[in-house]
Motif scaffolding. Structure first.
Motif, PDB file in Angstrom:
ATOM      1  N   UNK A 174       0.855  -1.176   0.000  1.00 37.14           N
ATOM      2  CA  UNK A 174       0.000   0.000   0.000  1.00 37.14           C
ATOM      3  C   UNK A 174       0.897   1.233   0.000  1.00 37.14           C
ATOM      4  N   UNK A 175       0.284   2.407   0.173  1.00 41.21           N
ATOM      5  CA  UNK A 175       1.064   3.649   0.226  1.00 41.21           C
ATOM      6  C   UNK A 175       0.535   4.548   1.336  1.00 41.21           C
ATOM      7  N   UNK A 176       1.452   5.078   2.100  1.00 36.83           N
ATOM      8  CA  UNK A 176       1.130   5.944   3.234  1.00 36.83           C
ATOM      9  C   UNK A 176       0.458   7.228   2.753  1.00 36.83           C
ATOM     10  N   UNK A 177      -0.658   7.584   3.353  1.00 32.20           N
ATOM     11  CA  UNK A 177      -1.360   8.784   2.920  1.00 32.20           C
ATOM     12  C   UNK A 177      -0.651  10.073   3.348  1.00 32.20           C
ATOM     13  N   UNK A 178       0.330   9.962   4.220  1.00 33.69           N
ATOM     14  CA  UNK A 178       1.045  11.155   4.677  1.00 33.69           C
ATOM     15  C   UNK A 178       2.215  11.517   3.769  1.00 33.69           C
ATOM     16  N   UNK A 179       2.921  10.499   3.246  1.00 32.96           N
ATOM     17  CA  UNK A 179       4.100  10.763   2.430  1.00 32.96           C
ATOM     18  C   UNK A 179       4.057  10.076   1.059  1.00 32.96           C
ATOM     19  N   UNK A 180       3.034   9.262   0.818  1.00 28.03           N
ATOM     20  CA  UNK A 180       2.880   8.524  -0.445  1.00 28.03           C
ATOM     21  C   UNK A 180       4.071   7.624  -0.737  1.00 28.03           C
ATOM     22  N   UNK A 181       4.638   7.030   0.302  1.00 30.27           N
ATOM     23  CA  UNK A 181       5.697   6.039   0.118  1.00 30.27           C
ATOM     24  C   UNK A 181       5.143   4.674   0.541  1.00 30.27           C
ATOM     25  N   UNK A 182       5.782   3.579   0.128  1.00 31.28           N
ATOM     26  CA  UNK A 182       5.174   2.265   0.301  1.00 31.28           C
ATOM     27  C   UNK A 182       5.013   1.809   1.757  1.00 31.28           C
ATOM     28  N   UNK A 183       3.976   1.021   1.942  1.00 27.60           N
ATOM     29  CA  UNK A 183       3.754   0.201   3.139  1.00 27.60           C
ATOM     30  C   UNK A 183       3.760  -1.231   2.627  1.00 27.60           C
ATOM     31  N   UNK A 184       4.661  -2.042   3.109  1.00 28.56           N
ATOM     32  CA  UNK A 184       4.794  -3.416   2.620  1.00 28.56           C
ATOM     33  C   UNK A 184       4.475  -4.371   3.764  1.00 28.56           C
ATOM     34  N   UNK A 185       3.495  -5.228   3.567  1.00 29.62           N
ATOM     35  CA  UNK A 185       3.116  -6.079   4.679  1.00 29.62           C
ATOM     36  C   UNK A 185       2.329  -7.309   4.285  1.00 29.62           C
ATOM     37  N   UNK A 186       1.713  -7.900   5.281  1.00 29.80           N
ATOM     38  CA  UNK A 186       0.860  -9.064   5.068  1.00 29.80           C
ATOM     39  C   UNK A 186      -0.292  -8.988   6.054  1.00 29.80           C
ATOM     40  N   UNK A 187      -1.415  -9.515   5.622  1.00 30.94           N
ATOM     41  CA  UNK A 187      -2.627  -9.489   6.436  1.00 30.94           C
ATOM     42  C   UNK A 187      -3.065 -10.911   6.764  1.00 30.94           C
ATOM     43  N   UNK A 188      -3.639 -11.052   7.939  1.00 28.41           N
ATOM     44  CA  UNK A 188      -4.243 -12.317   8.360  1.00 28.41           C
ATOM     45  C   UNK A 188      -5.706 -12.005   8.683  1.00 28.41           C
ATOM     46  N   UNK A 189      -6.624 -12.702   8.037  1.00 28.58           N
ATOM     47  CA  UNK A 189      -8.052 -12.390   8.164  1.00 28.58           C
ATOM     48  C   UNK A 189      -8.813 -13.668   8.501  1.00 28.58           C
ATOM     49  N   UNK A 190      -9.655 -13.576   9.530  1.00 26.81           N
ATOM     50  CA  UNK A 190     -10.444 -14.744   9.937  1.00 26.81           C
ATOM     51  C   UNK A 190     -11.877 -14.331  10.242  1.00 26.81           C
ATOM     52  N   UNK A 191     -12.778 -15.307  10.117  1.00 26.99           N
ATOM     53  CA  UNK A 191     -14.160 -15.074  10.559  1.00 26.99           C
ATOM     54  C   UNK A 191     -14.748 -16.387  11.050  1.00 26.99           C
ATOM     55  N   UNK A 192     -15.797 -16.278  11.845  1.00 27.38           N
ATOM     56  CA  UNK A 192     -16.533 -17.428  12.358  1.00 27.38           C
ATOM     57  C   UNK A 192     -17.877 -17.461  11.630  1.00 27.38           C
TER      58      UNK A 192
END
Length: 205
Positions: free
Chosen positions: A93-111
């Motif tokens: 993604x990209x930071x809305x403050x400086x428009x530089x990258x955010x590099x990561x991973x997400x973990x999503x769960x539901x019941x």
């Protein structure tokens, strides 16, 4: 008329509010001159066009409706009501403050509560929100709220781990540091055991 999805309300912003492609390319040329470059030199002649084209892909999430992605659900689940977890969803993604990258991973769960989602839909929701200017906190909440609203499960849990280039490339320059954010809905918020189970499974290597 085409529209762009608003990042906070999911309501469309009409295209009439958008500059033209020509205006966008001219803005890139201004920035090149501002940093001290010569936009007319050989290596930069096509840069404004390339940047605008790249922005269409990088920020493509504004032109996608996450609710539409989650419209189709499945009820034939053979009575399955345990946690569904999709982990290690890579994103940029990209930071809305400086428009530089955010590099990561997400973990999503539901019941589940009688209905489930196609697994790829979860990754697509993460991708749509990632392809917008973001803060990690907001993105975490957006993913959780969208799944909760579309599916009405017994609970939703989202964890995002990411490195922010606004910290690694500039300012304090803490290369390698990561930020972790979470959002818990329903049983994941109210049941400490469910929350701990999610966290253990999400971080298991």
């Amino acid at each position: 008329m085409d529209a762009i999805a608003d990042k906070t309300t999911n309501q469309p912003v009409l295209d009439e509010a958008r500059p033209s492609r020509t205006e966008a390319e001219a803005a890139v040329e201004v920035l090149l001159r501002w940093i001290g470059e010569n936009p007319k030199r050989e290596g930069l002649i096509d840069t404004p066009r390339r940047v605008v084209k790249a922005f269409e892909e990088i920020y493509g999430g504004y032109r996608q409706d996450p609710a539409a992605v989650l419209e189709r659900t499945f009820e034939e689940v053979a009575g399955y009501d345990e946690m569904v977890l999709v982990r290690d969803i890579d994103f940029t993604s990209h930071c809305e403050h400086h428009m530089v990258p955010i590099i990561g991973r997400a973990h999503v769960a539901y019941l589940p509560e009688g209905r489930v989602l196609g697994l790829s839909k979860i990754a697509r929701i993460v991708d749509i929100y990632a392809r917008r200017l973001q803060t990690q906190e907001a993105m975490t909440e957006q993913v959780a709220a969208m799944i909760d609203g579309a599916l009405t499960p017994r609970g939703v849990a989202v964890m995002i781990e990411a490195e922010h280039m606004c910290m690694s490339m500039r300012g304090i320059r803490t290369k390698g540091s990561s930020t972790v954010t979470t959002a818990f809905y329903g049983a994941f918020r109210n049941d400490a055991a469910q929350q701990a189970r999610f966290t253990t499974l999400a971080l298991k290597r």
